[in-house]
Enzyme design. Sequence first.
Site, PDB file in Angstrom:
ATOM      1  CB  CYS A 134       2.026  11.821   0.578  1.00  0.00           C
ATOM      2  SG  CYS A 134       0.459  11.681  -0.305  1.00  0.00           S
ATOM      3  CB  CYS A 137      -0.416   8.980   1.337  1.00  0.00           C
ATOM      4  SG  CYS A 137       0.146   9.630  -0.220  1.00  0.00           S
ATOM      5  CG  ASP A 138       1.121   8.739   4.998  1.00  0.00           C
ATOM      6  OD1 ASP A 138       0.585   7.672   4.656  1.00  0.00           O
ATOM      7  OD2 ASP A 138       2.280   9.047   4.686  1.00  0.00           O
TER       8      ASP A 138
END
Length: 315
Positions: A134, A137-138
């Site tokens: 993701c 997200c990261d």
Amino acid sequence: MHHTDIAIIGSGPAGFTAALYASRANLKVVIFEGTQPGGQLTITTEVENYPGFEHGIMGPELMEVFRKQAHRFGAQSRYEMITHVDASARPFTLTNERGEKTTADAVIVATGATAKLLGVPGEQEYMGFGVSACATCDGFFFRGLKVFVVGGGDTAMEEANYLTRFAESVTVIHRRDDFRASKIMVDRAKANPKISFMLNATVDEYVGTTVNNAKKLTHLRVRNTVTNEIVDVPADGAFVAIGHQPNTSLFKGMLDMDDVGYIVTTGKSSYTNVDGIFACGDAQDSVYRQAITAAGSGCMAAIDAERWLEAQHSA
Ligand code: NDP
């Protein structure tokens, strides 16, 4: 046989938020936590984009807070896997892996989706330590670093573009020389000076090391799919973007789904085609797939279920 007002299947942000709202509405709630209690966030490390946590929080810790908050209002967790739902009569009957049955007046499906992974050596080991599924997200953690995106679909192109905000360079590794992604997305990626492509290539292994007790990805073992030649490529990060699979096989033939298996809900609601069964979170969202959007839709499902139950009782 155990009976509950609302059975929630799935224990990610959607399931626990639904449990919180439904139990605060004085309903008896059972959450079936399934095989991965806490859901996808339990396999991530730091979560910085969940509002309310100014300095971020570790994914597993966040889910523990979700669980405790729902339990505080009486929701009960059962660490069981639901293997069958009988929707032919109400109350609905849910059967677990041991054949034990629970009946419920309403069911909230919050079974989530699973990012598809390559399944090669090192992938699980370095997940959260350089390997991610993701970019939203990261990506932030890869400022100024050298990252790779695996896949040739729209997600891969979108994630590659997104990652150029942070990374020094982004290389798309795709197993063919032709893209599944739409032309406009490929053209946009090709026009981005930070993005390059390794085509006819696939990752055979993620290689890393341990520094000060912390695991760290260092290389990708990349195989040319035409010549089978193998090279080790230095890498700080690798984002697997080869698609998601919603965890909805339990409801095939019962709930309306799109071609991929995402549950179809009505309009802006969580209503499915079966009266009394509601769906929320990634099981019905192929677009946003964020913890916060899943939590929001879990809230919607609880409110929909609560109002639906009230209407049944007053009918
Ligand atoms: P897709 O299924 O479209 O693409 C998956 C990609 O991963 C393909 O290129 C595929 O290769 C590759 N792949 C699959 N399995 C493997 C494997 N084992 N090893 C190596 N490569 C593999 O998934 P997406 O997530 O990209 O897209 C899903 C849907 O969401 C699509 O309909 C897409 O259009 C949509 N979407 C739209 C966006 C937008 O419009 N902004 C953004 C993101 C997604 P191959 O091509 O060889 O099969």
